[in-house]
Design a protein around this motif. Structure first.
Motif, PDB file in Angstrom:
ATOM      1  N   ALA A   8     -57.100 -67.997-102.957  1.00  0.00           N
ATOM      2  CA  ALA A   8     -56.331 -66.979-103.674  1.00  0.00           C
ATOM      3  C   ALA A   8     -55.485 -67.629-104.765  1.00  0.00           C
ATOM      4  N   LYS A   9     -55.114 -66.813-105.731  1.00  0.00           N
ATOM      5  CA  LYS A   9     -54.356 -67.318-106.885  1.00  0.00           C
ATOM      6  C   LYS A   9     -53.101 -68.067-106.454  1.00  0.00           C
ATOM      7  N   ASN A  10     -52.312 -67.420-105.638  1.00  0.00           N
ATOM      8  CA  ASN A  10     -51.021 -67.994-105.283  1.00  0.00           C
ATOM      9  C   ASN A  10     -51.136 -69.173-104.324  1.00  0.00           C
ATOM     10  N   GLU A  11     -52.255 -69.276-103.634  1.00  0.00           N
ATOM     11  CA  GLU A  11     -52.418 -70.382-102.689  1.00  0.00           C
ATOM     12  C   GLU A  11     -52.380 -71.728-103.401  1.00  0.00           C
ATOM     13  N   ILE A  12     -52.985 -71.801-104.550  1.00  0.00           N
ATOM     14  CA  ILE A  12     -53.013 -73.059-105.310  1.00  0.00           C
ATOM     15  C   ILE A  12     -51.594 -73.464-105.676  1.00  0.00           C
ATOM     16  N   ARG A  16     -49.000 -81.487-110.085  1.00  0.00           N
ATOM     17  CA  ARG A  16     -49.237 -80.465-111.108  1.00  0.00           C
ATOM     18  C   ARG A  16     -50.634 -80.619-111.705  1.00  0.00           C
ATOM     19  N   ARG A  17     -51.003 -81.854-112.019  1.00  0.00           N
ATOM     20  CA  ARG A  17     -52.324 -82.099-112.610  1.00  0.00           C
ATOM     21  C   ARG A  17     -53.431 -81.624-111.669  1.00  0.00           C
ATOM     22  N   ASP A  18     -53.288 -81.942-110.387  1.00  0.00           N
ATOM     23  CA  ASP A  18     -54.295 -81.509-109.415  1.00  0.00           C
ATOM     24  C   ASP A  18     -54.375 -79.984-109.342  1.00  0.00           C
ATOM     25  N   ALA A  19     -53.213 -79.338-109.349  1.00  0.00           N
ATOM     26  CA  ALA A  19     -53.190 -77.872-109.300  1.00  0.00           C
ATOM     27  C   ALA A  19     -53.840 -77.288-110.557  1.00  0.00           C
ATOM     28  N   MET A  20     -53.533 -77.875-111.705  1.00  0.00           N
ATOM     29  CA  MET A  20     -54.126 -77.391-112.963  1.00  0.00           C
ATOM     30  C   MET A  20     -55.643 -77.574-112.947  1.00  0.00           C
ATOM     31  N   ASP A  21     -56.104 -78.712-112.434  1.00  0.00           N
ATOM     32  CA  ASP A  21     -57.554 -78.947-112.346  1.00  0.00           C
ATOM     33  C   ASP A  21     -58.215 -77.895-111.460  1.00  0.00           C
ATOM     34  N   THR A  61     -47.392 -72.695-112.599  1.00  0.00           N
ATOM     35  CA  THR A  61     -47.508 -74.082-112.135  1.00  0.00           C
ATOM     36  C   THR A  61     -46.545 -74.972-112.907  1.00  0.00           C
ATOM     37  N   GLN A  62     -46.479 -74.774-114.213  1.00  0.00           N
ATOM     38  CA  GLN A  62     -45.566 -75.577-115.031  1.00  0.00           C
ATOM     39  C   GLN A  62     -44.116 -75.281-114.662  1.00  0.00           C
ATOM     40  N   ASP A  63     -43.797 -74.016-114.415  1.00  0.00           N
ATOM     41  CA  ASP A  63     -42.431 -73.655-114.015  1.00  0.00           C
ATOM     42  C   ASP A  63     -42.057 -74.324-112.691  1.00  0.00           C
ATOM     43  N   SER A  64     -42.990 -74.320-111.748  1.00  0.00           N
ATOM     44  CA  SER A  64     -42.743 -74.975-110.457  1.00  0.00           C
ATOM     45  C   SER A  64     -42.514 -76.469-110.652  1.00  0.00           C
ATOM     46  N   THR A  65     -43.299 -77.054-111.537  1.00  0.00           N
ATOM     47  CA  THR A  65     -43.155 -78.483-111.826  1.00  0.00           C
ATOM     48  C   THR A  65     -41.793 -78.763-112.449  1.00  0.00           C
TER      49      THR A  65
END
Length: 186
Positions: free
Chosen positions: A2-6, A133-138, A161-165
């Motif tokens: 799911a979207k939010n899981e990542i 972050r990179r892994d999540a973006m990939d 993802t960027q905001d979380s980072t």
């Protein structure tokens, strides 16, 4: 997935990186007694390396004194040797029933070196967060290629993802700043 899981998994990993940083910084002495100074000390107890905090009570009777009272008095000398062998730079005083550790006052030069170490640990944590972050973006990019998201959803998730980072990096900076202040002030 799911979207939010990542993003959720990435945030959990970022939180773990922050926790590791806090634990590692806890073992850097700042001129005052802190029981976490002894967290990395292991004692050879009946042939098995055992963490000191599982073998003894560690109290702080005075601001710059740690008192290590073993549960089993027969290992007092082993504990003393383990503390001597550690890289704490503190000489234990064995009084027969407990060990006193007087944390020495830090010199200005030592404080600056410790502050550098604190910054280096902070940088390691930031690198870890950025790698997460990179892994999540990939993962998001792969999911986008597979058609799991449309472009708008993908960009929203990228931004989240960027905001979380950014939040995680800010927390790391705060942790480092607090420890650095503690080290420099003593």
């Amino acid at each position: 997935m799911a979207k939010n899981e990542i993003i959720q998994k990435a945030e959990e990993k970022m939180q773990k990186a922050q926790n590791v940083l806090e634990r590692d910084l806890g073992s850097i002495r700042a001129g005052r007694a802190n029981a976490s100074l002894l967290d990395k000390v292991s004692v050879d107890y009946y042939g098995a390396p055992t963490p000191l905090n599982q073998m003894a009570s560690i109290t702080i009777p005075e601001p710059r004194v740690l008192l290590v009272t073993p549960y089993d008095k027969s290992v007092l000398n082993d504990i003393e040797q383990a503390i001597l062998m550690s890289d704490l730079g503190i000489n234990p005083a064995n009084d027969g029933s407990a060990i006193r550790l007087v944390v020495p006052q830090l010199t200005e030069e030592t404080r600056k070196d410790l502050a550098k170490n604190v910054k280096a640990e902070g940088e390691k944590a930031k690198v870890a967060v950025r790698n997460i972050r990179r892994d999540a973006m990939d993962t998001l990019k792969k999911a986008n290629k597979n058609g799991d998201y449309n472009d708008d959803e993908f960009h929203d998730l990228e931004k989240q993802t960027q905001d979380s980072t950014d939040k995680a990096i800010k927390v790391v900076d705060e942790i480092v700043a607090n420890k650095e202040k503690e080290v420099l002030e003593g």
